[in-house]
Design an enzyme around this catalytic site. Structure first.
Site, PDB file in Angstrom:
ATOM      1  N   HIS A 279      14.500  -1.187  -3.813  1.00 12.49           N
ATOM      2  CA  HIS A 279      14.786  -2.492  -4.408  1.00 12.49           C
ATOM      3  C   HIS A 279      15.772  -2.389  -5.571  1.00 12.49           C
ATOM      4  CE1 HIS A 279      13.926  -6.750  -4.751  1.00 12.49           C
ATOM      5  NE2 HIS A 279      13.797  -6.619  -6.056  1.00 12.49           N
ATOM      6  N   HIS A 305      19.029 -16.122  -5.797  1.00 13.13           N
ATOM      7  CA  HIS A 305      18.206 -16.509  -6.948  1.00 13.13           C
ATOM      8  C   HIS A 305      18.400 -17.993  -7.261  1.00 13.13           C
ATOM      9  CE1 HIS A 305      18.122 -12.110  -7.851  1.00 13.13           C
ATOM     10  NE2 HIS A 305      16.909 -12.427  -8.228  1.00 13.13           N
ATOM     11  N   TYR A 314      17.799  -9.278 -13.176  1.00  7.28           N
ATOM     12  CA  TYR A 314      18.372  -8.369 -12.185  1.00  7.28           C
ATOM     13  C   TYR A 314      19.714  -7.803 -12.643  1.00  7.28           C
ATOM     14  CZ  TYR A 314      15.226  -8.928  -8.204  1.00  7.28           C
ATOM     15  OH  TYR A 314      14.151  -8.870  -7.364  1.00  7.28           O
TER      16      TYR A 314
END
Length: 337
Positions: A279, A305, A314
């Site tokens: 991830h 998002h 992120y």
């Protein structure tokens, strides 16, 4: 028969039935006590009351988790990931407890045991599954739990946002280790994750009819947040896709999420980059999008998002990349002057 007795200034009604625990309640008026007792007797006779304490002594947490996996988890988009979490929970001694012995103290013990192994964010997600399982059992399965034991437990602090970037030497180690890997899909999967920001599940579910090399896009009709999105493909992503054989409608045929997880763990060990998660490649992709000059809406289009704050979690820009951008901007102003 129900027992109605005078206790001080009130009337107490007590109902006893074989196979059910005794229940009682006090009333100001005797007629109300009699009426309540008759209704409870009818309910017991029609088996409308919750199961007896004997059921709590025979059913374990593990029994509930098995049913939850079959009836609830199976319907979720992230079923594979949740099945793995359920397997972890069932391996703990909490799973062997009967519901009669299930308390918030037992759940807190599970929390502490897990925190000694994994981060708080992982434990929070596991406790969320437990809480939902107990809530479904109480409200939909008729399980006689008086309360949800997870609600009495303090949740661990959320994990700090990961700020790890895929440095050049890390990328080189991964690529070198892939050379001896038996999993053919690892290299293109990793490259596409970095170039597109797609999640592992999105990449594995990608089908060729949704890939347009002419428009340089890949369409995802179903994503984690339930919203479809279309991802723009970089030149590198185009190159990777063109090199893949089209032997199946899926871009990565017959590859499961669990297979990727195991292959990634073996690769990580060979490369000597412990702690790097698959991830994290998505974090890397989002950060690169911003460093390439894409705006917030453009990056959100790529990553999917819908919450800007989560998008920022992120994003981990390299200070040297920002310095280079400032230098170019300053030089441009000087030349224009």
């Amino acid at each position: 028969m129900a027992t109605i007795r005078k206790r001080g200034s009130s009337w107490q009604a007590q109902v006893r039935r074989q196979g059910s625990p005794p229940i009682s309640k006090s009333f100001t008026i005797k007629a109300d006590a009699v009426l309540w007792a008759r209704e409870k007797e009818r309910s017991i006779d029609r088996q409308e009351l919750p199961a007896t304490i004997k059921d709590l002594q025979s059913v374990t947490v593990g029994h509930l988790l098995v049913r939850y996996e079959a009836e609830i988890t199976a319907k979720k988009r992230g079923a594979d990931r949740e099945r793995y979490k359920l397997k972890v929970i069932r391996a703990h001694q909490l799973s062997s407890l009967t519901l009669a012995k299930l308390t918030s103290v037992a759940v807190a013990r599970y929390r502490d045991d897990r925190l000694a192994i994994v981060q708080g964010g992982t434990v929070r997600r596991e406790l969320a599954i437990l809480q939902h399982c107990f809530e479904v059992a109480r409200k939909e399965w008729g399980t006689p739990l008086s309360s949800n034991p997870v609600q009495g437990v303090t949740l661990p602090e959320p994990s700090r946002a990961c700020d790890r970037r895929l440095e050049d030497d890390t990328g080189q180690k991964l690529r070198a280790a892939i050379g001896s890997a038996h999993a053919w899909y690892l290299r293109p999967l990793i490259e596409l994750a970095i170039e597109t920001g797609m999640r592992r599940g999105e990449l594995l579910s990608l089908v060729w009819p949704n890939v347009s090399l002419e428009r340089r896009t890949a369409h995802l009709p179903m994503t984690k947040n339930g919203h479809a999105r279309t991802v723009a493909l970089t030149p590198k992503a185009m190159e990777v896709l063109k090199a893949l054989p089209r032997t199946d409608p899926r871009v990565f045929p017959k590859v499961s999420g669990n297979a990727v997880r195991l292959a990634w763990e073996r690769l990580r060990e060979r490369a000597g980059v412990q702690g790097l998660r698959f991830h994290d490649l998505r974090h890397e992709a989002v950060s690169r999008f911003f460093e390439a000059g894409l705006s917030v809406p453009e990056v959100a289009l790529m990553s999917g998002h819908r919450d800007t704050r989560m998008l920022m979690r992120y994003t981990h820009l390299r200070p040297e990349a920002v310095a280079e951008k400032l230098a170019r901007a300053t030089a441009g102003e000087a030349n224009s002057g």
